[in-house]
Design a protein around this motif. Structure first.
Motif, PDB file in Angstrom:
ATOM      1  N   LYS A   1      -4.701  48.549  37.138  1.00 53.50           N
ATOM      2  CA  LYS A   1      -4.413  48.615  38.572  1.00 53.50           C
ATOM      3  C   LYS A   1      -5.691  48.626  39.403  1.00 53.50           C
ATOM      4  O   LYS A   1      -5.766  48.007  40.463  1.00 53.50           O
ATOM      5  CB  LYS A   1      -3.573  49.852  38.891  1.00 53.50           C
ATOM      6  N   HIS A   2      -6.704  49.341  38.949  1.00 47.36           N
ATOM      7  CA  HIS A   2      -7.961  49.444  39.686  1.00 47.36           C
ATOM      8  C   HIS A   2      -9.092  48.931  38.799  1.00 47.36           C
ATOM      9  O   HIS A   2      -9.509  49.626  37.871  1.00 47.36           O
ATOM     10  CB  HIS A   2      -8.244  50.886  40.105  1.00 47.36           C
ATOM     11  N   GLN A   3      -9.568  47.737  39.091  1.00 43.33           N
ATOM     12  CA  GLN A   3     -10.600  47.114  38.263  1.00 43.33           C
ATOM     13  C   GLN A   3     -11.436  46.181  39.131  1.00 43.33           C
ATOM     14  O   GLN A   3     -10.896  45.463  39.986  1.00 43.33           O
ATOM     15  CB  GLN A   3      -9.954  46.315  37.132  1.00 43.33           C
ATOM     16  N   ILE A   4     -12.749  46.193  38.917  1.00 43.24           N
ATOM     17  CA  ILE A   4     -13.632  45.250  39.618  1.00 43.24           C
ATOM     18  C   ILE A   4     -13.658  43.946  38.829  1.00 43.24           C
ATOM     19  O   ILE A   4     -13.895  43.945  37.620  1.00 43.24           O
ATOM     20  CB  ILE A   4     -15.056  45.812  39.751  1.00 43.24           C
ATOM     21  N   ARG A   5     -13.408  42.849  39.501  1.00 36.56           N
ATOM     22  CA  ARG A   5     -13.529  41.520  38.915  1.00 36.56           C
ATOM     23  C   ARG A   5     -14.428  40.701  39.826  1.00 36.56           C
ATOM     24  O   ARG A   5     -14.272  40.725  41.052  1.00 36.56           O
ATOM     25  CB  ARG A   5     -12.150  40.854  38.783  1.00 36.56           C
ATOM     26  N   ALA A   6     -15.355  39.953  39.245  1.00 37.28           N
ATOM     27  CA  ALA A   6     -16.334  39.240  40.065  1.00 37.28           C
ATOM     28  C   ALA A   6     -16.918  38.069  39.307  1.00 37.28           C
ATOM     29  O   ALA A   6     -16.973  38.066  38.070  1.00 37.28           O
ATOM     30  CB  ALA A   6     -17.469  40.182  40.491  1.00 37.28           C
ATOM     31  N   ARG A   7     -17.375  37.083  40.057  1.00 36.43           N
ATOM     32  CA  ARG A   7     -18.244  36.052  39.508  1.00 36.43           C
ATOM     33  C   ARG A   7     -19.582  36.731  39.233  1.00 36.43           C
ATOM     34  O   ARG A   7     -20.114  37.438  40.094  1.00 36.43           O
ATOM     35  CB  ARG A   7     -18.391  34.935  40.525  1.00 36.43           C
ATOM     36  N   GLN A   8     -20.157  36.505  38.058  1.00 36.75           N
ATOM     37  CA  GLN A   8     -21.306  37.323  37.680  1.00 36.75           C
ATOM     38  C   GLN A   8     -22.221  36.618  36.689  1.00 36.75           C
ATOM     39  O   GLN A   8     -21.826  35.661  36.016  1.00 36.75           O
ATOM     40  CB  GLN A   8     -20.813  38.644  37.070  1.00 36.75           C
ATOM     41  N   THR A   9     -23.450  37.117  36.628  1.00 38.44           N
ATOM     42  CA  THR A   9     -24.408  36.757  35.592  1.00 38.44           C
ATOM     43  C   THR A   9     -24.867  38.055  34.943  1.00 38.44           C
ATOM     44  O   THR A   9     -24.360  39.138  35.267  1.00 38.44           O
ATOM     45  CB  THR A   9     -25.619  35.999  36.164  1.00 38.44           C
ATOM     46  N   ALA A  10     -25.840  37.964  34.079  1.00 37.66           N
ATOM     47  CA  ALA A  10     -26.340  39.165  33.415  1.00 37.66           C
ATOM     48  C   ALA A  10     -26.995  40.138  34.391  1.00 37.66           C
ATOM     49  O   ALA A  10     -27.068  41.336  34.134  1.00 37.66           O
ATOM     50  CB  ALA A  10     -27.331  38.785  32.315  1.00 37.66           C
ATOM     51  N   SER A  11     -27.482  39.642  35.531  1.00 37.89           N
ATOM     52  CA  SER A  11     -28.218  40.517  36.461  1.00 37.89           C
ATOM     53  C   SER A  11     -27.651  40.537  37.876  1.00 37.89           C
ATOM     54  O   SER A  11     -28.122  41.316  38.708  1.00 37.89           O
ATOM     55  CB  SER A  11     -29.693  40.080  36.530  1.00 37.89           C
ATOM     56  N   THR A  12     -26.642  39.707  38.165  1.00 36.19           N
ATOM     57  CA  THR A  12     -26.114  39.623  39.528  1.00 36.19           C
ATOM     58  C   THR A  12     -24.596  39.527  39.518  1.00 36.19           C
ATOM     59  O   THR A  12     -23.970  39.281  38.491  1.00 36.19           O
ATOM     60  CB  THR A  12     -26.661  38.377  40.267  1.00 36.19           C
ATOM     61  N   LEU A  13     -24.026  39.733  40.696  1.00 36.35           N
ATOM     62  CA  LEU A  13     -22.622  39.388  40.922  1.00 36.35           C
ATOM     63  C   LEU A  13     -22.517  38.792  42.320  1.00 36.35           C
ATOM     64  O   LEU A  13     -23.426  38.946  43.152  1.00 36.35           O
ATOM     65  CB  LEU A  13     -21.699  40.594  40.785  1.00 36.35           C
ATOM     66  N   THR A  14     -21.418  38.103  42.571  1.00 34.06           N
ATOM     67  CA  THR A  14     -21.211  37.450  43.854  1.00 34.06           C
ATOM     68  C   THR A  14     -20.154  38.186  44.657  1.00 34.06           C
ATOM     69  O   THR A  14     -19.098  38.546  44.122  1.00 34.06           O
ATOM     70  CB  THR A  14     -20.793  35.985  43.653  1.00 34.06           C
ATOM     71  N   VAL A  15     -20.460  38.416  45.926  1.00 32.73           N
ATOM     72  CA  VAL A  15     -19.505  39.006  46.856  1.00 32.73           C
ATOM     73  C   VAL A  15     -19.324  38.033  48.021  1.00 32.73           C
ATOM     74  O   VAL A  15     -20.117  37.115  48.204  1.00 32.73           O
ATOM     75  CB  VAL A  15     -19.979  40.390  47.365  1.00 32.73           C
ATOM     76  N   TYR A  16     -18.276  38.265  48.802  1.00 30.41           N
ATOM     77  CA  TYR A  16     -17.947  37.338  49.883  1.00 30.41           C
ATOM     78  C   TYR A  16     -17.872  38.064  51.216  1.00 30.41           C
ATOM     79  O   TYR A  16     -17.442  39.219  51.303  1.00 30.41           O
ATOM     80  CB  TYR A  16     -16.615  36.631  49.591  1.00 30.41           C
ATOM     81  N   GLN A  17     -18.316  37.350  52.256  1.00 33.17           N
ATOM     82  CA  GLN A  17     -18.164  37.799  53.629  1.00 33.17           C
ATOM     83  C   GLN A  17     -17.895  36.566  54.488  1.00 33.17           C
ATOM     84  O   GLN A  17     -18.224  35.441  54.104  1.00 33.17           O
ATOM     85  CB  GLN A  17     -19.422  38.511  54.124  1.00 33.17           C
ATOM     86  N   ALA A  18     -17.300  36.776  55.656  1.00 31.01           N
ATOM     87  CA  ALA A  18     -17.046  35.667  56.579  1.00 31.01           C
ATOM     88  C   ALA A  18     -17.547  36.039  57.965  1.00 31.01           C
ATOM     89  O   ALA A  18     -17.344  37.171  58.428  1.00 31.01           O
ATOM     90  CB  ALA A  18     -15.557  35.332  56.622  1.00 31.01           C
ATOM     91  N   TYR A  19     -18.215  35.097  58.615  1.00 29.71           N
ATOM     92  CA  TYR A  19     -18.831  35.328  59.915  1.00 29.71           C
ATOM     93  C   TYR A  19     -18.584  34.132  60.835  1.00 29.71           C
ATOM     94  O   TYR A  19     -18.199  33.045  60.385  1.00 29.71           O
ATOM     95  CB  TYR A  19     -20.344  35.505  59.756  1.00 29.71           C
ATOM     96  N   ARG A  20     -18.861  34.326  62.090  1.00 28.21           N
ATOM     97  CA  ARG A  20     -18.865  33.182  63.007  1.00 28.21           C
ATOM     98  C   ARG A  20     -20.045  32.284  62.626  1.00 28.21           C
ATOM     99  O   ARG A  20     -21.040  32.759  62.062  1.00 28.21           O
ATOM    100  CB  ARG A  20     -18.965  33.652  64.455  1.00 28.21           C
ATOM    101  N   PRO A  21     -19.960  31.003  62.929  1.00 31.83           N
ATOM    102  CA  PRO A  21     -21.011  30.076  62.495  1.00 31.83           C
ATOM    103  C   PRO A  21     -22.412  30.461  62.959  1.00 31.83           C
ATOM    104  O   PRO A  21     -23.388  30.223  62.237  1.00 31.83           O
ATOM    105  CB  PRO A  21     -20.570  28.741  63.099  1.00 31.83           C
ATOM    106  N   ALA A  22     -22.538  31.082  64.137  1.00 30.49           N
ATOM    107  CA  ALA A  22     -23.860  31.434  64.657  1.00 30.49           C
ATOM    108  C   ALA A  22     -24.580  32.426  63.755  1.00 30.49           C
ATOM    109  O   ALA A  22     -25.821  32.489  63.761  1.00 30.49           O
ATOM    110  CB  ALA A  22     -23.733  32.012  66.071  1.00 30.49           C
ATOM    111  N   LEU A  23     -23.837  33.205  62.978  1.00 31.52           N
ATOM    112  CA  LEU A  23     -24.450  34.120  62.005  1.00 31.52           C
ATOM    113  C   LEU A  23     -24.436  33.540  60.603  1.00 31.52           C
ATOM    114  O   LEU A  23     -25.418  33.614  59.867  1.00 31.52           O
ATOM    115  CB  LEU A  23     -23.711  35.468  62.011  1.00 31.52           C
ATOM    116  N   GLY A  24     -23.292  32.961  60.214  1.00 32.29           N
ATOM    117  CA  GLY A  24     -23.140  32.508  58.845  1.00 32.29           C
ATOM    118  C   GLY A  24     -24.012  31.327  58.470  1.00 32.29           C
ATOM    119  O   GLY A  24     -24.589  31.292  57.371  1.00 32.29           O
TER     120      GLY A  24
END
Length: 214
Positions: free
Chosen positions: A5-28
């Motif tokens: 029920k509670h588990q972290i799942r992510a795109r990952q490598t041995a030293s990193t993982l990927t997270v997502y955020q969304a912004y207006r184009p002027a920032l993103g």
């Protein structure tokens, strides 16, 4: 596939993982171009990062919500992510984890990070029985995130729109084939112990993570 029920799942490598955020184009767009957030990005506000691509799609409406038209895939260090988890507080009171509500509220105010476990989403953005981690960063955590943890930033708005086009056309297999490879994140139980009630922790062998990609 059954998930705890509670588990972290992510795109990952041995030293990193990927997270997502969304912004207006002027920032993103400047963030993706330069690999860091522009000066206009506020370090004074809480910022939420999400390891789940589909939960990000639910949140930003497939990059169609106002102010969330640019979706970023942000690769961060495992070390930084786990620092945030160790220093996080759950965003809601759980009697099995907190002595009482006043002590939980004090911890929440003092913690530089907070965690929510929200229902994971399928391709049609309907809720699933298992949960996805959302990690809110503030204060010291925001500064560390912006200045120390980020390895790279990629604009994945095009991917979001392509997946969405397949979903709208009913081509779910084609949409699934484009999704990021999100696998269970291997982390010591003690890192998450204060963020999952005892009855919510996976049993031995349940949801066992696969080895990170190189």
């Amino acid at each position: 596939m059954q998930h705890p029920k509670h588990q972290i799942r992510a795109r990952q490598t041995a030293s990193t993982l990927t997270v997502y955020q969304a912004y207006r184009p002027a920032l993103g767009l400047p963030a993706a171009r330069d690999g860091r957030f522009p000066a206009a990005w506020s370090r004074e506000r809480m910022t939420w990062i999400k390891p789940s691509f589909l939960w990000m799609m639910y949140r930003c409406g497939w990059a169609e919500k106002e102010g969330q038209e640019t979706v970023l895939a942000i690769e961060i260090t495992r070390e930084g992510f786990e620092w945030a988890l160790r220093n996080a507080c759950l965003s809601h009171y759980v009697p099995a984890l907190h002595a009482d509500q006043p002590s939980w509220k004090r911890q929440l105010r003092q913690s530089p990070a907070r965690v929510q476990w929200d229902p994971e989403r399928n391709l049609r953005l309907a809720p699933l029985p298992h949960r996805s981690l959302q990690l809110g960063l503030s204060g010291e955590a925001v500064r560390r995130y912006a200045d120390e943890w980020i390895v790279g930033i990629q604009d994945v708005t095009g991917l979001a729109k392509e997946v969405h086009s397949h979903v709208r056309a009913g081509r779910l297999d084609a949409a699934t084939a484009l999704l990021p490879d999100e696998r269970p994140y291997d982390v010591d139980d003690e890192v998450l112990a204060h963020l999952r009630a005892p009855n919510e922790r996976p049993h031995a062998g349940e949801g066992a993570p696969s080895a990170p990609a190189a």
